[in-house]
Enzyme design. Structure first.
Site, PDB file in Angstrom:
ATOM      1  N   GLU A   9      43.598  49.704  42.890  1.00  0.00           N
ATOM      2  CA  GLU A   9      42.862  50.961  42.779  1.00  0.00           C
ATOM      3  C   GLU A   9      41.783  51.111  43.843  1.00  0.00           C
ATOM      4  O   GLU A   9      41.364  52.218  44.145  1.00  0.00           O
ATOM      5  CB  GLU A   9      42.231  51.080  41.387  1.00  0.00           C
ATOM      6  CG  GLU A   9      41.725  52.473  41.073  1.00  0.00           C
ATOM      7  CD  GLU A   9      41.565  52.723  39.580  1.00  0.00           C
ATOM      8  OE1 GLU A   9      40.609  53.409  39.215  1.00  0.00           O
ATOM      9  OE2 GLU A   9      42.405  52.240  38.793  1.00  0.00           O
ATOM     10  N   ASP A 117      43.428  49.718  37.628  1.00  0.00           N
ATOM     11  CA  ASP A 117      42.590  49.275  36.509  1.00  0.00           C
ATOM     12  C   ASP A 117      43.314  49.487  35.185  1.00  0.00           C
ATOM     13  O   ASP A 117      44.000  50.498  34.981  1.00  0.00           O
ATOM     14  CB  ASP A 117      41.269  50.051  36.493  1.00  0.00           C
ATOM     15  CG  ASP A 117      40.371  49.686  37.672  1.00  0.00           C
ATOM     16  OD1 ASP A 117      40.652  48.674  38.330  1.00  0.00           O
ATOM     17  OD2 ASP A 117      39.404  50.421  37.919  1.00  0.00           O
ATOM     18  N   ASP A 119      43.060  50.682  32.168  1.00  0.00           N
ATOM     19  CA  ASP A 119      42.537  51.610  31.182  1.00  0.00           C
ATOM     20  C   ASP A 119      43.338  52.903  31.299  1.00  0.00           C
ATOM     21  O   ASP A 119      44.292  52.981  32.076  1.00  0.00           O
ATOM     22  CB  ASP A 119      41.038  51.843  31.374  1.00  0.00           C
ATOM     23  CG  ASP A 119      40.693  52.351  32.769  1.00  0.00           C
ATOM     24  OD1 ASP A 119      41.609  52.723  33.538  1.00  0.00           O
ATOM     25  OD2 ASP A 119      39.487  52.388  33.106  1.00  0.00           O
ATOM     26  N   TYR A 340      36.120  43.311  33.668  1.00  0.00           N
ATOM     27  CA  TYR A 340      36.195  44.763  33.794  1.00  0.00           C
ATOM     28  C   TYR A 340      35.068  45.403  32.980  1.00  0.00           C
ATOM     29  O   TYR A 340      34.917  45.116  31.788  1.00  0.00           O
ATOM     30  CB  TYR A 340      37.547  45.249  33.289  1.00  0.00           C
ATOM     31  CG  TYR A 340      37.839  46.696  33.623  1.00  0.00           C
ATOM     32  CD1 TYR A 340      37.903  47.131  34.935  1.00  0.00           C
ATOM     33  CD2 TYR A 340      38.038  47.637  32.616  1.00  0.00           C
ATOM     34  CE1 TYR A 340      38.168  48.455  35.243  1.00  0.00           C
ATOM     35  CE2 TYR A 340      38.309  48.967  32.915  1.00  0.00           C
ATOM     36  CZ  TYR A 340      38.367  49.362  34.237  1.00  0.00           C
ATOM     37  OH  TYR A 340      38.621  50.676  34.539  1.00  0.00           O
TER      38      TYR A 340
END
Length: 676
Positions: A9, A117, A119, A340
């Site tokens: 990312e 990431d 999420d 994270y």
């Protein structure tokens, strides 16, 4: 030979993934995007030798917008944008070079490995990358990395055990983006057309999270504005045993009639002097101890760290903005110092490697991290070897003991990431924002791995001529987690002498104290973050951005650590409130967030959620359109009224003390605890 294209990312994450997976030399290939280099090396992938290329994006590379014919503000009724115009998914125009690099690399690859990431937002970007890389009919095998920190074991494990993409998580993000586009465009155009002249000629934006956030700022501002201070009086009592002086608080707290308080003081003072049988112990006589107790207390250690708690502590204890704290946390994560930083989970999963984290801190960190980590690690290993609870040391050694105890859990989990924790020792600038956030994260982790603190609470009730007073004290017996976590949580110790029922205690000061009821403070950033989290305004990952937005849009201002609405923000929220439109109500945004969560959990489809949300927004827009003259009138009235409001934040000061025929005592409280 396999050719595996890995996409991270951010460029910094791509470099870290390359360092860990390559385990040696790698070369850099040219990229159309100078900020997103390509790192090339050979490695084993799923049992085969492969050429690996690691590159990156910078956030979203595809977005949604209305067709070009509807982008001009005068091209269509703004309300039509809510449900009558289709949206198009397109490449982001400022990501052309990034997209060109992905397409070039995908042309030569057999596998696509997505390191976005882990999420919702990362999953959506992963689908965007997969879409771009699969153009032209390329039949790439797609893999997803599952990781929470950039430590070698976790990155290597993610490369060895890829998972599948989660379409439901990405759909939830797509749903939110479309709702935000449609409602933002429709209501921003409507507001601007109505209010631009009164608001200074600029556009007046609407956001489904920024308005409820602003409403909380306005609500506290109005509560403070409406407050009318009332004078009140209390009786202050100071006692003395030997050389030790301590305060006791009047059981009635305060009364609003000075004459009554003065009469009670005079009566009590006369009785106190009469009760002083032997005399010669000061001019105020004695108080009589009625009951008392000294009881053990447990002060529980903090829960593991979540994103919301990180922001609250950074804003309250480190005096950072939430946005600055999250920027620093993100930098620590990409450099491999912490896990994270966007997580709702407040309990570590079964099997979490506490030994690995404690060892990293014990070996490489500076004191006091290394000392505490080493002590915790040693205690943990001893417990494991003995397979039983470690015996508590006695005496002075017990006071400073800090043995390991598994962190407790608050019961919240986002099913994606563990709580925020350190993963390696920090080697950056000592006074930087990153250093401060690392200190917070590390101390919180070590505190969570320590024992609860043991305290002794003392409380005595004393009688002075029929008026009763309470004296309270606190003493720390076993500091435990407080030793390492003291900058963020402390206990104010106030030791009281041992008193027994019936004992007569000398009064050193006795007097009348005047004060007034205090208005509520303007809302602080920690308070605002906590309210947004509790009311469901945004998510743990977006709260800081919504606060930043209301400041950037000039709807609110922050001075001295507290927020107040601007003239524009005050008039906007007030006009919506008077028309009873739900755009500013936190519970409405919370209902929307629940729908997004249901999409992410496969409970409803994106289209079903969109239909429910937009039907309500269409109804609200119609009411606003039908009431626009009244809306404008109320806005103008409030906009003008704001200039006449005087809501200044006074410096905090203790109540004034006045003698009621007796000398007043000194101010001060009985022990208490700072807020966590």
């Amino acid at each position: 030979m396999l050719r595996v294209l890995c996409v991270a990312e951010k460029p910094s994450i791509a470099r870290e993934v390359t360092r860990i997976i390559s385990r040696g030399p790698n070369r850099t290939e040219p990229s159309p995007s100078r900020f997103n280099p390509n790192f090339v090396f050979e490695a084993e992938f799923l049992g085969q030798r492969a050429q690996v290329v690691v590159t990156s994006v910078v956030g979203h590379i595809r977005g949604i917008d209305f067709p070009s014919e509807y982008r001009r503000w005068d091209s269509i009724d703004p309300g039509y944008l809510l449900d009558r115009v289709d949206v198009l998914e397109t490449d982001e125009p400022d990501r052309k070079e990034v997209i060109a690099n992905l397409e070039n690399q995908a042309n030569r690859s057999t596998d696509l490995f997505l390191w976005l990431d882990c999420d919702r937002e990362g999953e959506a970007i992963a689908f965007e990358v997969a879409t771009v890389c699969s153009r032209g009919g390329r039949n790439l095998r797609v893999h997803r990395a599952k990781f929470s920190s950039l430590v070698r074991a976790e990155v290597a494990g993610a490369f060895a055990r890829p998972v599948r993409l989660d379409a439901a998580l990405a759909a939830a993000v797509d749903c939110r983006r479309e709702v935000d586009l449609r409602t933002g465009a429709a209501f921003t155009r409507m507001q601007t057309q109505l209010l631009a002249k009164e608001a200074g000629g600029g556009f007046v934006s609407y956001g489904p999270c920024q308005f409820p956030t602003l409403a909380l700022v306005v609500e506290r501002f109005l509560r403070r504005l409406k407050h009318r201070s009332v004078r009140c009086w209390t009786i202050q009592l100071e006692l003395k045993v030997g050389t030790k002086k301590f305060d006791a608080v009047w059981e009635r707290k305060r009364l609003f009639d000075k004459f009554t308080v003065a009469m009670l003081l005079e009566k009590a003072a006369t009785a106190a002097l009469s009760a002083d049988e032997d005399g010669g112990n000061g001019p105020f006589g004695r108080a009589v101890v009625e009951v008392g107790a000294r009881t053990p207390e447990t002060r529980r250690k903090p829960l593991p760290l979540t994103t919301v708690e990180l922001q609250k502590l950074a804003t309250s204890r480190l005096r950072m903005s939430a946005a600055e704290a999250m920027r620093a946390a993100e930098a620590l994560y990409t450099q491999g110092y912490i896990s994270y930083p966007r997580t709702e989970t407040d309990g570590f999963p079964r099997g979490f490697s506490f030994d690995a984290v404690l060892s990293a801190l014990a070996e490489g960190a500076a004191a006091p991290y290394s000392e505490t980590a080493a002590r915790l690690l040693q205690a943990k290993k001893a417990r494991k070897e003995q397979n039983e609870m470690e015996q508590e040391p006695q005496g002075e050694a017990r006071v400073n003991a800090c043995p390991f105890e598994p962190p407790r859990s608050g019961g919240r989990s986002d099913q994606a990431h563990p709580p925020i924790h350190p993963v390696s020792s920090f080697r950056g600038a000592a006074n930087s924002s990153e250093a401060k956030i690392f200190d917070l994260v590390t101390r919180r982790f070590l505190a969570a791995c320590s024992r609860d603190a043991k305290l002794e609470a003392a409380e005595y009730r004393l009688n002075v001529g029929g008026e009763r007073f309470l004296a309270k004290g606190t003493r720390v017996l076993e500091s435990s987690f407080l030793e390492i976590y003291r900058p963020y949580y402390s206990v104010r110790e106030t030791e009281l002498p041992v008193l027994r029922p019936g004992q007569r205690v000398e009064i050193s000061c006795f007097g009348l104290q005047e004060g007034s009821t205090e208005p509520p403070r303007l809302i602080s950033e920690p308070e605002l973050i906590g309210l947004m989290d509790r009311l469901g305004i945004g998510t743990d990952a977006t709260i800081a951005e919504h606060i930043k937005t209301i400041l950037e849009r000039k709807f609110a201002a922050k001075t001295g650590g507290v927020f107040r609405p601007t003239q524009l923000g005050f008039a906007l929220i007030g006009a919506y409130q008077l028309l009873n439109l739900p755009l500013i109500h936190p519970h409405k945004r919370a209902e929307t967030e629940v729908l997004y969560t249901r999409v992410a959990q496969n409970g409803v489809t994106k289209d079903q959620a969109l239909r429910v949300i937009m039907q309500e927004m269409v109804g609200v827009f119609r009411v606003l359109k039908d009431s626009q003259e009244e809306f404008l009138r109320q806005f103008k009235r409030l906009f003008e009224a704001y200039t006449r409001l005087e809501v200044e934040e006074p410096p905090h000061s203790p109540p004034r003390r006045r003698d009621g025929g007796r000398r007043g005592g000194r101010g001060g409280g009985n022990g208490g605890d700072d807020d966590d």
